[in-house]
Enzyme design. Structure first.
Site, PDB file in Angstrom:
ATOM      1  N   CYS A   1       0.514  -1.448   0.408  1.00  0.00           N
ATOM      2  CA  CYS A   1      -0.387   0.308   0.153  1.00  0.00           C
ATOM      3  C   CYS A   1       0.757   0.970  -0.010  1.00  0.00           C
ATOM      4  O   CYS A   1       0.430   2.302  -0.279  1.00  0.00           O
ATOM      5  CB  CYS A   1      -1.038  -0.346   1.000  1.00  0.00           C
ATOM      6  SG  CYS A   1      -0.624  -0.839   2.255  1.00  0.00           S
TER       7      CYS A   1
ATOM      8  N   ARG B   1       6.975 -11.601   5.434  1.00  0.00           N
ATOM      9  CA  ARG B   1       7.198 -11.095   6.651  1.00  0.00           C
ATOM     10  C   ARG B   1       7.564 -11.891   7.443  1.00  0.00           C
ATOM     11  O   ARG B   1       7.694 -12.646   7.224  1.00  0.00           O
ATOM     12  CB  ARG B   1       4.882 -10.864   6.547  1.00  0.00           C
ATOM     13  CG  ARG B   1       3.972  -9.759   6.402  1.00  0.00           C
ATOM     14  CD  ARG B   1       3.073 -10.081   5.988  1.00  0.00           C
ATOM     15  NE  ARG B   1       2.118  -9.010   5.344  1.00  0.00           N
ATOM     16  CZ  ARG B   1       1.162  -9.226   5.161  1.00  0.00           C
ATOM     17  NH1 ARG B   1       0.407 -10.176   6.346  1.00  0.00           N
ATOM     18  NH2 ARG B   1       0.614  -7.778   4.612  1.00  0.00           N
TER      19      ARG B   1
ATOM     20  N   GLN C   1       0.625 -11.071  -3.357  1.00  0.00           N
ATOM     21  CA  GLN C   1      -0.577 -11.105  -3.547  1.00  0.00           C
ATOM     22  C   GLN C   1      -1.238 -10.318  -4.371  1.00  0.00           C
ATOM     23  O   GLN C   1      -0.316 -10.231  -4.981  1.00  0.00           O
ATOM     24  CB  GLN C   1      -0.828  -9.739  -2.009  1.00  0.00           C
ATOM     25  CG  GLN C   1      -0.573 -10.130  -0.555  1.00  0.00           C
ATOM     26  CD  GLN C   1      -0.782  -8.815  -0.282  1.00  0.00           C
ATOM     27  OE1 GLN C   1      -0.186  -7.997  -0.257  1.00  0.00           O
ATOM     28  NE2 GLN C   1      -1.088  -9.116   1.064  1.00  0.00           N
TER      29      GLN C   1
ATOM     30  N   ASP D   1      -2.861  -8.433  -5.018  1.00  0.00           N
ATOM     31  CA  ASP D   1      -2.992  -7.069  -4.131  1.00  0.00           C
ATOM     32  C   ASP D   1      -3.524  -6.033  -4.769  1.00  0.00           C
ATOM     33  O   ASP D   1      -3.035  -6.038  -5.889  1.00  0.00           O
ATOM     34  CB  ASP D   1      -2.242  -6.658  -3.269  1.00  0.00           C
ATOM     35  CG  ASP D   1      -2.528  -5.095  -2.384  1.00  0.00           C
ATOM     36  OD1 ASP D   1      -3.344  -5.597  -2.093  1.00  0.00           O
ATOM     37  OD2 ASP D   1      -1.350  -4.735  -2.237  1.00  0.00           O
TER      38      ASP D   1
ATOM     39  N   HIS E   1      -5.158  -1.607  -4.829  1.00  0.00           N
ATOM     40  CA  HIS E   1      -5.516  -0.369  -4.329  1.00  0.00           C
ATOM     41  C   HIS E   1      -6.499   0.713  -5.504  1.00  0.00           C
ATOM     42  O   HIS E   1      -6.325   0.833  -6.006  1.00  0.00           O
ATOM     43  CB  HIS E   1      -5.011   0.495  -3.155  1.00  0.00           C
ATOM     44  CG  HIS E   1      -4.216  -0.230  -2.078  1.00  0.00           C
ATOM     45  ND1 HIS E   1      -3.011  -1.246  -2.649  1.00  0.00           N
ATOM     46  CD2 HIS E   1      -4.386  -0.916  -1.044  1.00  0.00           C
ATOM     47  CE1 HIS E   1      -2.672  -1.934  -1.271  1.00  0.00           C
ATOM     48  NE2 HIS E   1      -3.303  -2.009  -0.490  1.00  0.00           N
TER      49      HIS E   1
ATOM     50  N   LYS F   1     -14.119  -3.492   7.444  1.00  0.00           N
ATOM     51  CA  LYS F   1     -13.724  -4.109   6.138  1.00  0.00           C
ATOM     52  C   LYS F   1     -14.782  -5.616   5.951  1.00  0.00           C
ATOM     53  O   LYS F   1     -15.536  -6.108   7.243  1.00  0.00           O
ATOM     54  CB  LYS F   1     -12.234  -4.843   7.232  1.00  0.00           C
ATOM     55  CG  LYS F   1     -12.552  -6.156   8.092  1.00  0.00           C
ATOM     56  CD  LYS F   1     -10.577  -6.242   8.401  1.00  0.00           C
ATOM     57  CE  LYS F   1     -10.725  -7.295   9.358  1.00  0.00           C
ATOM     58  NZ  LYS F   1      -8.440  -6.938   9.864  1.00  0.00           N
TER      59      LYS F   1
ATOM     60  N   HIS G   1      -8.147  -1.182   0.438  1.00  0.00           N
ATOM     61  CA  HIS G   1      -7.275  -2.163   0.531  1.00  0.00           C
ATOM     62  C   HIS G   1      -7.973  -3.272   0.055  1.00  0.00           C
ATOM     63  O   HIS G   1      -9.007  -3.091   0.811  1.00  0.00           O
ATOM     64  CB  HIS G   1      -6.749  -2.667   1.499  1.00  0.00           C
ATOM     65  CG  HIS G   1      -5.822  -1.924   1.908  1.00  0.00           C
ATOM     66  ND1 HIS G   1      -4.814  -1.465   2.321  1.00  0.00           N
ATOM     67  CD2 HIS G   1      -6.477  -0.553   2.747  1.00  0.00           C
ATOM     68  CE1 HIS G   1      -4.527  -0.501   3.227  1.00  0.00           C
ATOM     69  NE2 HIS G   1      -5.143   0.126   3.199  1.00  0.00           N
TER      70      HIS G   1
END
Length: 650
Positions: free
Chosen positions: A345, A374, A392, A394, A396, A476, A522
């Site tokens: 992000c 991570r 991911q 991912d 945004h 979320k 997200h």
RNA sequence: GCCGGAAUAGCUCAGUCGGUAGAGCGACUGAUUCGUAAUCAGUAGGUCGCAGGUUCGAUUCCUGUUUCCGGCACCA
């Protein structure tokens, strides 16, 4: 004095008070009394032996009812606790609830329990069931309870009552003459009613009151069901799950491996990577079509950005750090501290911030197959399901507050479609709203939660509320899919974020020329490719649909005379875009079929002298006896035409 | 990270009450050309996770350590 008892069918009957559920059942029929497990009194579950003192609406709960199952399991926990204390004096009891498939009980004991002890404990449990000890409910004062458990050396129980239950009257359940435990109940009338459909499965560590800073207890798990058949069925399901274990299939299907020098990171083998690519290509096509722009951002980013984003303060312990000596600059040693990105992000905001953004640019959907790392706790690592390095799907979405709702609807639709293509039809949503500790004004939260709720309702996905479980920066949605053997996996997510655009100073110019903060959504659908592929492996038990299968077809000649024809067939299929191999080994066709069938290859293309002469091939589809011989060109067309939306794949 | 368990050939596993290991499958070589779930024969392959200790001698016993497995905790 007599009281009126109302039955579920509306009939009433009067009894001399007090009367027990058992007596009422007895009055209806001895058969019912025998099957009875509990009684529901004005909607509350009571022990059969508990006196009913006033008019009430009741129903007798027999042991085959779902409400009874939880009690059977809870009873099993108590019977186990008694068995353990009989066998291992000095062991303290703590908590022992029912679970989704059985029960556990946490014990405090210096000596560790071994797997071997489980057998003994189970034997003793069966003995206690045979003794058919009456289970009776007593009401004690708080002081009596504390006194009793302290005198008995049950320090955990005493602490819990003293600190956790304040000054209340407490219920105690006695099993036989001696053994007792603090418990809300209800329970079955006697240990004999538990039945025999239970089995102790494992022993493990657990923390007192679930708190890692507190004492470590020993937890013994068991399975318990109402009938032997249900227990057997469940054991079979476990066996099936073991067969599907992605770590096992990852090895036998030669998809990937893990090794010590890179713990929590995946070495993808050619076949696993083919699967990965098939999935990635599919997701990329879907995102392109849904109006996302794909980007790529750096893996190593200076500490400063993470401080600005807030990750350094909140997520530092999970981040890999790279330090580098930059040498002397103006006579001073310079060191850079970089973090390997754990999330994408902040980097996406950097792209958003390049140049001036207008309201016309919104919603701006920025996607990345972002490789993140991570530092997960060592004990959390698990095959592909929990890793330290992952990618991911991912994205945004930068949008206005007014666009949250429509973007959420569009996202839910995309997600539903993709899950269906990937073989998952059963999808549900967990909706997490504002936590106590949060940023942003309540009015904004009101609008954001409203937008999410309406969007979910519009898509028709079933959802449950997780009150207070939202992130500090916004509410979320979490998307849960159910796999082929009934297990739930949380994969997709959509999180509203009011905070990061502020922290990293993202802005756009509105219609009237004023500067505003965008909202960030997200969102991910698979979550991580690694984990999702793990789920796919287990869902399909390695038998992937044709469009995902690492090797879609194997061409197997019957005699070596057909080898050159087989090679030509293989080439033709490969030119048509299929992942195909030729098996020219000097083996019998039986052997080849067996091997490729156990490798779960979707299509085996058999060619013998006949096919070579005629220019045909014989297709043998996985899991089907039926086979078809057809001209090569037709076979190519059939195999080529299979994609996520065809069911040839099954 | 915590508790418990495990680590032997590419894979699945056996074994050594302390005297440096064995099977099946796989691999390799040869023979076989066999039409839909295992053709036959032969050969090679192991620092018994790693590091210390005890011992004449350790894969075996002890200690430490790493990774994995089952849970717990974690998953801003």
């Amino acid at each position: 004095m007599s009281i009126n008892i109302t039955f579920p069918d509306g009939n009433q009957k009067s009894f001399d008070a007090p009367v027990t559920g058992l007596a009422i059942a007895q009055a209806i029929s001895p058969g019912l009394a025998k099957k009875a497990a509990l009684v529901s009194v004005n909607g509350e579950l009571w022990d059969l032996a508990r006196p009913i003192e006033a008019d009430a609406a009741i129903s007798i709960i027999t042991r085959d009812k779902p409400e009874a199952l939880e009690t059977i399991r809870h009873d099993a926990a108590h019977v186990m606790a008694q068995a353990v204390q009989e066998l291992y004096p000095g062991t303290q009891i703590t908590f022992g609830p029912s679970t989704e498939t059985g029960f556990y009980y946490d014990f405090a004991r210096a000596e560790p329990f071994t797997e071997g002890d489980l057998e003994q404990i189970e034997q003793r449990m069966r003995q206690i069931v045979k003794r058919d000890l009456p289970i009776t409910r007593e009401v004690w004062s708080h002081a009596d309870a504390v006194r009793h458990f302290e005198a008995a050396g049950e320090t955990f129980k005493a602490e819990w009552i003293r600190d956790g239950l304040q000054d209340r009257m407490l219920t105690i359940y006695r099993q036989g003459d001696q053994w007792l435990d603090l418990c809300l109940g209800p329970h079955l009338p006697s240990t004999g009613r538990l039945g025999t459909a239970f089995k102790l499965t494992k022993v493990s560590g657990a923390y007192w009151r679930g708190d890692a800073s507190k004492a470590q207890l020993q937890r013994i798990y068991g399975l318990a069901f109402a009938t032997e058949d249900e227990l057997k069925a469940h054991l079979k399901m476990i066996e099936e799950a073991e067969k599907r274990d992605h770590r096992k299939l990852g090895r036998t299907l030669d998809l990937f491996h893990l090794q010590e020098e890179a713990i929590g990171q995946v070495f993808w083998h050619p076949k696993g990577w083919a699967l990965y690519r098939a999935l990635e290509d599919y997701v990329r096509r879907q995102l392109d079509a849904a109006g996302y722009q794909e980007v790529r951002t750096p893996m190593l980013v200076d500490r400063q950005l993470w401080e600005d984003s807030g990750h350094w303060a909140n997520y530092r312990r999970n981040m890999f750090i790279a330090e580098v000596d930059e040498g002397e600059i103006a006579g001073q040693q310079r060191r850079s501290v970089l973090a390997v990105k754990p999330m994408n992000c902040p980097c996406h905001v950097q792209i958003f911030r390049q140049g001036t953004r207008s309201y016309r640019d919104l919603p701006l959907r920025m996607a990345e197959f972002g490789a993140c790392h991570r530092y997960e706790p060592s004990g959390a690592l698990h095959g592909l399901m929990r890793v330290r390095g992952f990618v991911q799907d991912d994205a945004h979405i930068f949008c206005t507050e007014a666009q949250i709702s429509s973007e959420t609807v569009a996202f839910c639709d995309l997600l539903k479609r993709m899950y269906r293509d990937l073989g998952f039809d059963d999808v549900s949503v967990k909706f997490s709203d504002r936590p106590d500790n949060r940023a942003g004004e309540d009015a904004i939260w009101d609008r954001a939660e409203d937008a999410l709720r309406k969007a979910v309702e519009q898509t028709g996905l079933p959802y449950t509320l997780n009150p207070g479980e939202g992130a500090f920066y916004g509410p979320k949605l979490e998307f849960v899919l159910r796999d082929a053997i009934g297990r739930d996996w949380q994969c997709g997510t959509l999180q509203v974020d009011f905070v990061l655009p502020e922290r990293l100073d993202a802005g756009y110019v509105a219609e009237d020329g004023s500067r505003h903060r965008p909202v960030m959504l997200h969102r991910a659908i698979l979550g991580s490719f690694e984990r999702f592929i793990g789920i796919l492996i287990e869902n399909f038990a390695g038998a992937f649909p044709l469009w995902l299968a690492p090797v879609q077809a194997v061409v197997a000649p019957i005699v070596s005379d057909a080898d050159s024809y087989a090679s030509r067939v293989c080439d033709a299929l490969r030119q048509a875009g299929l992942r195909v191999e030729a098996d020219l080994r000097n083996e019998k066709i039986n052997y080849k079929i067996r091997e490729h069938a156990s490798q779960k290859i979707p299509v085996i293309v058999v060619v013998g002298r006949k096919e070579a002469e005629e220019g045909t091939v014989t297709l043998r589809f996985r899991g089907q006896e039926r086979q078809q011989t057809l001209p090569l060109a037709e076979a190519v067309a059939i195999l080529q035409g299979s994609g996520p939306n065809t069911d040839l794949a099954a």
